[in-house]
Design a protein around this motif. Sequence first.
Motif, PDB file in Angstrom:
ATOM      1  N   UNK A   1     -42.190  91.644  11.547  1.00  0.00           N
ATOM      2  CA  UNK A   1     -43.226  90.826  10.927  1.00  0.00           C
ATOM      3  C   UNK A   1     -43.372  91.158   9.441  1.00  0.00           C
ATOM      4  N   UNK A   2     -43.214  92.412   9.108  1.00  0.00           N
ATOM      5  CA  UNK A   2     -43.334  92.842   7.714  1.00  0.00           C
ATOM      6  C   UNK A   2     -42.272  92.186   6.841  1.00  0.00           C
ATOM      7  N   UNK A   3     -41.094  91.936   7.395  1.00  0.00           N
ATOM      8  CA  UNK A   3     -40.033  91.315   6.590  1.00  0.00           C
ATOM      9  C   UNK A   3     -40.456  89.954   6.045  1.00  0.00           C
ATOM     10  N   UNK A   4     -41.392  89.292   6.687  1.00  0.00           N
ATOM     11  CA  UNK A   4     -41.882  88.012   6.207  1.00  0.00           C
ATOM     12  C   UNK A   4     -43.101  88.112   5.312  1.00  0.00           C
ATOM     13  N   UNK A   5     -43.542  89.332   5.029  1.00  0.00           N
ATOM     14  CA  UNK A   5     -44.755  89.549   4.227  1.00  0.00           C
ATOM     15  C   UNK A   5     -44.469  90.356   2.959  1.00  0.00           C
ATOM     16  N   UNK A   6     -43.221  90.395   2.568  1.00  0.00           N
ATOM     17  CA  UNK A   6     -42.800  91.202   1.424  1.00  0.00           C
ATOM     18  C   UNK A   6     -43.090  90.504   0.102  1.00  0.00           C
ATOM     19  N   UNK A   7     -43.280  91.289  -0.959  1.00  0.00           N
ATOM     20  CA  UNK A   7     -43.467  90.685  -2.278  1.00  0.00           C
ATOM     21  C   UNK A   7     -42.196  89.985  -2.751  1.00  0.00           C
ATOM     22  N   UNK A   8     -42.355  89.129  -3.709  1.00  0.00           N
ATOM     23  CA  UNK A   8     -41.205  88.428  -4.280  1.00  0.00           C
ATOM     24  C   UNK A   8     -40.211  89.446  -4.832  1.00  0.00           C
ATOM     25  N   UNK A   9     -38.938  89.182  -4.570  1.00  0.00           N
ATOM     26  CA  UNK A   9     -37.892  90.062  -5.071  1.00  0.00           C
ATOM     27  C   UNK A   9     -37.576  91.245  -4.180  1.00  0.00           C
ATOM     28  N   UNK A  10     -38.212  91.305  -3.001  1.00  0.00           N
ATOM     29  CA  UNK A  10     -37.990  92.420  -2.076  1.00  0.00           C
ATOM     30  C   UNK A  10     -37.426  91.870  -0.764  1.00  0.00           C
ATOM     31  N   UNK A  11     -36.410  92.551  -0.248  1.00  0.00           N
ATOM     32  CA  UNK A  11     -35.858  92.258   1.079  1.00  0.00           C
ATOM     33  C   UNK A  11     -35.941  93.535   1.905  1.00  0.00           C
ATOM     34  N   UNK A  12     -35.984  93.403   3.224  1.00  0.00           N
ATOM     35  CA  UNK A  12     -36.037  94.591   4.075  1.00  0.00           C
ATOM     36  C   UNK A  12     -35.140  94.399   5.288  1.00  0.00           C
ATOM     37  N   UNK A  13     -34.355  95.420   5.555  1.00  0.00           N
ATOM     38  CA  UNK A  13     -33.543  95.509   6.758  1.00  0.00           C
ATOM     39  C   UNK A  13     -34.292  96.381   7.752  1.00  0.00           C
ATOM     40  N   UNK A  14     -34.306  95.991   9.011  1.00  0.00           N
ATOM     41  CA  UNK A  14     -34.958  96.767  10.071  1.00  0.00           C
ATOM     42  C   UNK A  14     -33.894  97.313  11.000  1.00  0.00           C
ATOM     43  N   UNK A  15     -34.011  98.591  11.320  1.00  0.00           N
ATOM     44  CA  UNK A  15     -33.086  99.177  12.290  1.00  0.00           C
ATOM     45  C   UNK A  15     -33.818 100.160  13.192  1.00  0.00           C
TER      46      UNK A  15
END
Length: 178
Positions: free
Chosen positions: A22-36
Amino acid sequence: MNFLGLSGSLRKASLNTALLRETTGLLPEGVAMTVRTLEDLPLLNPDQLESGFPDAVNVLAAAVKQADALVLASPEFNYSVTAVMKNAMDWLSIHPDAPLKAKPVALMSASPSAFGGGRAQYHLREILIYPGARLLGVPEIMVTNAFNAFNEQGALTNQTTRDLIIQQMQALKVMIQA
């Protein structure tokens, strides 16, 4: 900017992995997140280091080193972090590349309890002192009564929590840029 989210849960339907997703869709502009997740890590046994670090540990260490920041989500077991999260932090704390050194880290947790995994987070803060991680203080994300906080599709339904995650991720971005 790239964040790496690590889930301290091995459950297929993990609330903490869902929280990171869910956090991956709430990130600031210019930020990406990989979940593992961490199921591929062997238990730390220093006797086995004579032949070097296991491949899975080296892959994790490289991913942590390359990430601009970590987002750690762990449930609470017996008033502390899960064994898999502790094992991962132990491996990373002794890895020769020192991937946690000065690494910005945000913590979050989801728990069916009324405490939301807070005690696990405080233990995780202590664990991260030795390797020299830089911990974000606030806002704290502790999802209480977590079975009721997500819908059947795994989406976080509490807007207050969603807003806090947005604030936490923005604070983590600012921490990196400082």
